[in-house]
Write a protein that holds these residues in place. Structure first.
Motif, PDB file in Angstrom:
ATOM      1  N   THR A 103       0.828  -1.213   0.000  1.00 48.56           N
ATOM      2  CA  THR A 103       0.000   0.000   0.000  1.00 48.56           C
ATOM      3  C   THR A 103       0.857   1.257   0.000  1.00 48.56           C
ATOM      4  N   LEU A 104       1.976   1.225   0.720  1.00 49.46           N
ATOM      5  CA  LEU A 104       2.854   2.384   0.791  1.00 49.46           C
ATOM      6  C   LEU A 104       3.441   2.718  -0.578  1.00 49.46           C
ATOM      7  N   LEU A 105       3.964   1.697  -1.264  1.00 50.56           N
ATOM      8  CA  LEU A 105       4.555   1.936  -2.578  1.00 50.56           C
ATOM      9  C   LEU A 105       3.507   2.357  -3.602  1.00 50.56           C
ATOM     10  N   GLN A 106       2.321   1.766  -3.506  1.00 48.90           N
ATOM     11  CA  GLN A 106       1.258   2.138  -4.437  1.00 48.90           C
ATOM     12  C   GLN A 106       0.814   3.581  -4.218  1.00 48.90           C
ATOM     13  N   TRP A 107       0.764   4.018  -2.967  1.00 52.50           N
ATOM     14  CA  TRP A 107       0.393   5.414  -2.687  1.00 52.50           C
ATOM     15  C   TRP A 107       1.447   6.363  -3.244  1.00 52.50           C
ATOM     16  N   LEU A 108       2.720   6.048  -3.011  1.00 53.08           N
ATOM     17  CA  LEU A 108       3.792   6.900  -3.534  1.00 53.08           C
ATOM     18  C   LEU A 108       3.756   6.942  -5.060  1.00 53.08           C
ATOM     19  N   MET A 109       3.534   5.800  -5.680  1.00 56.50           N
ATOM     20  CA  MET A 109       3.511   5.749  -7.141  1.00 56.50           C
ATOM     21  C   MET A 109       2.368   6.599  -7.688  1.00 56.50           C
ATOM     22  N   ARG A 110       1.189   6.466  -7.082  1.00 56.63           N
ATOM     23  CA  ARG A 110       0.037   7.224  -7.577  1.00 56.63           C
ATOM     24  C   ARG A 110       0.217   8.719  -7.328  1.00 56.63           C
ATOM     25  N   TYR A 111       0.756   9.090  -6.184  1.00 56.53           N
ATOM     26  CA  TYR A 111       0.934  10.515  -5.894  1.00 56.53           C
ATOM     27  C   TYR A 111       1.920  11.144  -6.881  1.00 56.53           C
ATOM     28  N   ILE A 112       3.047  10.490  -7.093  1.00 57.41           N
ATOM     29  CA  ILE A 112       4.045  11.035  -8.014  1.00 57.41           C
ATOM     30  C   ILE A 112       3.501  11.056  -9.438  1.00 57.41           C
ATOM     31  N   SER A 113       2.788   9.999  -9.817  1.00 63.57           N
ATOM     32  CA  SER A 113       2.250   9.926 -11.177  1.00 63.57           C
ATOM     33  C   SER A 113       1.233  11.036 -11.425  1.00 63.57           C
ATOM     34  N   VAL A 114       0.328  11.255 -10.486  1.00 67.91           N
ATOM     35  CA  VAL A 114      -0.675  12.319 -10.647  1.00 67.91           C
ATOM     36  C   VAL A 114      -0.012  13.691 -10.601  1.00 67.91           C
ATOM     37  N   TYR A 115       0.992  13.846  -9.760  1.00 74.87           N
ATOM     38  CA  TYR A 115       1.695  15.133  -9.661  1.00 74.87           C
ATOM     39  C   TYR A 115       2.359  15.499 -10.986  1.00 74.87           C
ATOM     40  N   LEU A 116       2.792  14.493 -11.732  1.00 75.33           N
ATOM     41  CA  LEU A 116       3.490  14.741 -12.998  1.00 75.33           C
ATOM     42  C   LEU A 116       2.539  14.975 -14.168  1.00 75.33           C
ATOM     43  N   TRP A 117       1.227  14.933 -13.925  1.00 77.12           N
ATOM     44  CA  TRP A 117       0.291  15.222 -15.012  1.00 77.12           C
ATOM     45  C   TRP A 117       0.529  16.613 -15.603  1.00 77.12           C
ATOM     46  N   LEU A 118       0.705  17.607 -14.744  1.00 74.28           N
ATOM     47  CA  LEU A 118       0.881  18.974 -15.226  1.00 74.28           C
ATOM     48  C   LEU A 118       2.176  19.149 -16.016  1.00 74.28           C
ATOM     49  N   PRO A 119       3.335  18.628 -15.562  1.00 74.80           N
ATOM     50  CA  PRO A 119       4.539  18.737 -16.410  1.00 74.80           C
ATOM     51  C   PRO A 119       4.391  18.062 -17.767  1.00 74.80           C
ATOM     52  N   VAL A 120       3.760  16.888 -17.790  1.00 73.13           N
ATOM     53  CA  VAL A 120       3.574  16.198 -19.075  1.00 73.13           C
ATOM     54  C   VAL A 120       2.645  17.007 -19.981  1.00 73.13           C
ATOM     55  N   ALA A 121       1.600  17.591 -19.422  1.00 73.16           N
ATOM     56  CA  ALA A 121       0.704  18.430 -20.220  1.00 73.16           C
ATOM     57  C   ALA A 121       1.428  19.665 -20.755  1.00 73.16           C
ATOM     58  N   ASP A 122       2.301  20.261 -19.939  1.00 71.16           N
ATOM     59  CA  ASP A 122       3.075  21.415 -20.408  1.00 71.16           C
ATOM     60  C   ASP A 122       4.036  21.019 -21.526  1.00 71.16           C
ATOM     61  N   LEU A 123       4.645  19.849 -21.401  1.00 67.42           N
ATOM     62  CA  LEU A 123       5.536  19.379 -22.476  1.00 67.42           C
ATOM     63  C   LEU A 123       4.766  19.145 -23.766  1.00 67.42           C
ATOM     64  N   PHE A 124       3.560  18.599 -23.640  1.00 70.59           N
ATOM     65  CA  PHE A 124       2.723  18.371 -24.821  1.00 70.59           C
ATOM     66  C   PHE A 124       2.342  19.701 -25.468  1.00 70.59           C
ATOM     67  N   SER A 125       1.978  20.687 -24.652  1.00 67.59           N
ATOM     68  CA  SER A 125       1.625  22.000 -25.194  1.00 67.59           C
ATOM     69  C   SER A 125       2.827  22.683 -25.836  1.00 67.59           C
ATOM     70  N   SER A 126       3.998  22.553 -25.209  1.00 67.23           N
ATOM     71  CA  SER A 126       5.199  23.156 -25.794  1.00 67.23           C
ATOM     72  C   SER A 126       5.567  22.491 -27.115  1.00 67.23           C
ATOM     73  N   MET A 127       5.320  21.183 -27.233  1.00 66.20           N
ATOM     74  CA  MET A 127       5.577  20.497 -28.495  1.00 66.20           C
ATOM     75  C   MET A 127       4.660  21.034 -29.596  1.00 66.20           C
ATOM     76  N   LEU A 128       3.368  21.207 -29.274  1.00 64.93           N
ATOM     77  CA  LEU A 128       2.440  21.768 -30.258  1.00 64.93           C
ATOM     78  C   LEU A 128       2.830  23.192 -30.638  1.00 64.93           C
ATOM     79  N   ALA A 129       3.254  23.989 -29.640  1.00 67.44           N
ATOM     80  CA  ALA A 129       3.672  25.360 -29.928  1.00 67.44           C
ATOM     81  C   ALA A 129       4.902  25.387 -30.824  1.00 67.44           C
ATOM     82  N   LYS A 130       5.831  24.452 -30.598  1.00 68.89           N
ATOM     83  CA  LYS A 130       7.029  24.390 -31.436  1.00 68.89           C
ATOM     84  C   LYS A 130       6.679  23.998 -32.868  1.00 68.89           C
ATOM     85  N   ILE A 131       5.770  23.052 -33.019  1.00 68.39           N
ATOM     86  CA  ILE A 131       5.349  22.643 -34.366  1.00 68.39           C
ATOM     87  C   ILE A 131       4.692  23.809 -35.092  1.00 68.39           C
TER      88      ILE A 131
END
Length: 330
Positions: free
Chosen positions: A214-242
């Protein structure tokens, strides 16, 4: 600007909800204490039943988790946010640079596109009232000239109508594009708030035997959800570059006096649609970044490797013994 303000509101909401996790820590303490009692009792009973010395090191785990529960907002959430926040800031800076470059190129392209249409007598009167009035003054009052005037008014009305329709459709797509980003950020904030509030309970449950993952699963989910915004920003920057690359190509074409510009903005609309659909793939992409299998998977791999090594060693020893025995018989 409004989009950035809404993102700031969601960020402030998350930090305002974090103290609630301290209230859940009081509930988690009793659950963790009971789990630690059973955990340590089972370890001690197993050692006594097997007449083995008691291993103190595994028993430190409940105490470490108890300390994490007591200082959960600062020790656990504070540490995770401090480590992960530079990633969010770095990707957001990349996005801002790409958006600024794309905005400058778009303004330069609009100027060149207007100049190219003004150079062409067949399209100059469509975007310039002065050229339209000048062309009307050149006509007389003959029936053919009157028909030409009516055609010019009709063409200008059609051009203005199509332009307004394209601009309205473009604004709708831009609104949907920004709404998709806000939807991702809102769901992300909701998940982070829930994980933060129920984090002490997850830590307490992980003390019990059978719930260690349970501890590892909580850490994995928290970090994964936290990284949603950086991944979305990278996707937007890729579209802007194109889009920046497309604008640079269009600007090179507009430098040719014989080139007739295309004002339909079809490529821009296509990339807006791609961006709207692509935003909803962010959770899937983020789940590829971090994975957690738990200690049981690691121990299973170690045991399998040890078993294979033992089988190879036994086979080698058997073959060597057979060879020696055969030589002695001879």
């Amino acid at each position: 600007m409004a989009n950035d303000n809404l993102h700031e509101v969601l960020q402030n909401l998350y930090y305002d909800m974090m103290p609630i996790s301290a209230q859940m820590a009081s509930v988690a303490k009793s659950l963790a204490g009971l789990g630690a009692l059973f955990y340590i009792g089972i370890k001690v009973w197993q050692a006594l039943a097997r007449a083995e010395p008691i291993d103190v090191y595994p028993m430190l785990r409940p105490f470490a988790l108890g300390i994490c529960i007591m200082f959960f907002p600062t020790l656990v959430l504070g540490t995770l946010n401090t480590v992960l926040s530079p990633v969010v800031k770095g990707t957001h800076q990349i996005l801002e640079r790409q958006v600024i470059d794309m905005t400058l190129l778009q303004k330069q392209k609009d100027v060149l596109e207007k100049q190219a249409m003004l150079r062409n007598p067949e399209t100059a009167y469509l975007i310039s009232n002065e050229e339209f009035d000048k062309k009307l003054d050149e006509l007389g009052w003959s029936p053919s000239d009157l028909a030409t005037m009516a055609g010019m008014h009709l063409e200008k009305w059609q051009y203005d109508f199509k332009k307004n329709l394209r601009d309205a459709f473009r604004e709708i797509l831009e609104m949907l594009f920004q709404a998709s980003a806000l939807i991702i950020d809102t769901i992300r904030t909701f998940f982070l708030v829930v994980l933060s509030i129920l984090g002490p309970i997850a830590f307490a449950i992980s003390i019990w035997n059978g719930f260690e993952a349970t501890l590892l699963q909580w850490l994995m989910r928290y970090i994964s959800v936290y990284l949603w915004l950086p991944v979305a920003d990278l996707f937007s920057s890729m579209l802007a570059k194109i889009q920046s690359l497309i604008l640079e190509r269009d600007m090179q074409l507009l430098s040719d006096p014989s080139y007739v510009p295309d004002t339909s903005n079809t490529i821009y609309v296509i990339f807006m649609l791609i961006g709207i659909v692509g935003y909803f793939t962010v959770p899937t992409v983020t789940s590829w970044v971090i994975q957690a299998s738990g200690a049981s998977g690691f121990l299973r791999n170690v045991n399998q490797s040890a078993l294979k090594t033992g089988n190879i060693g036994a086979a080698t020893a058997g073959a060597t013994s057979g060879n020696i025995t055969g030589r002695l018989i001879k």
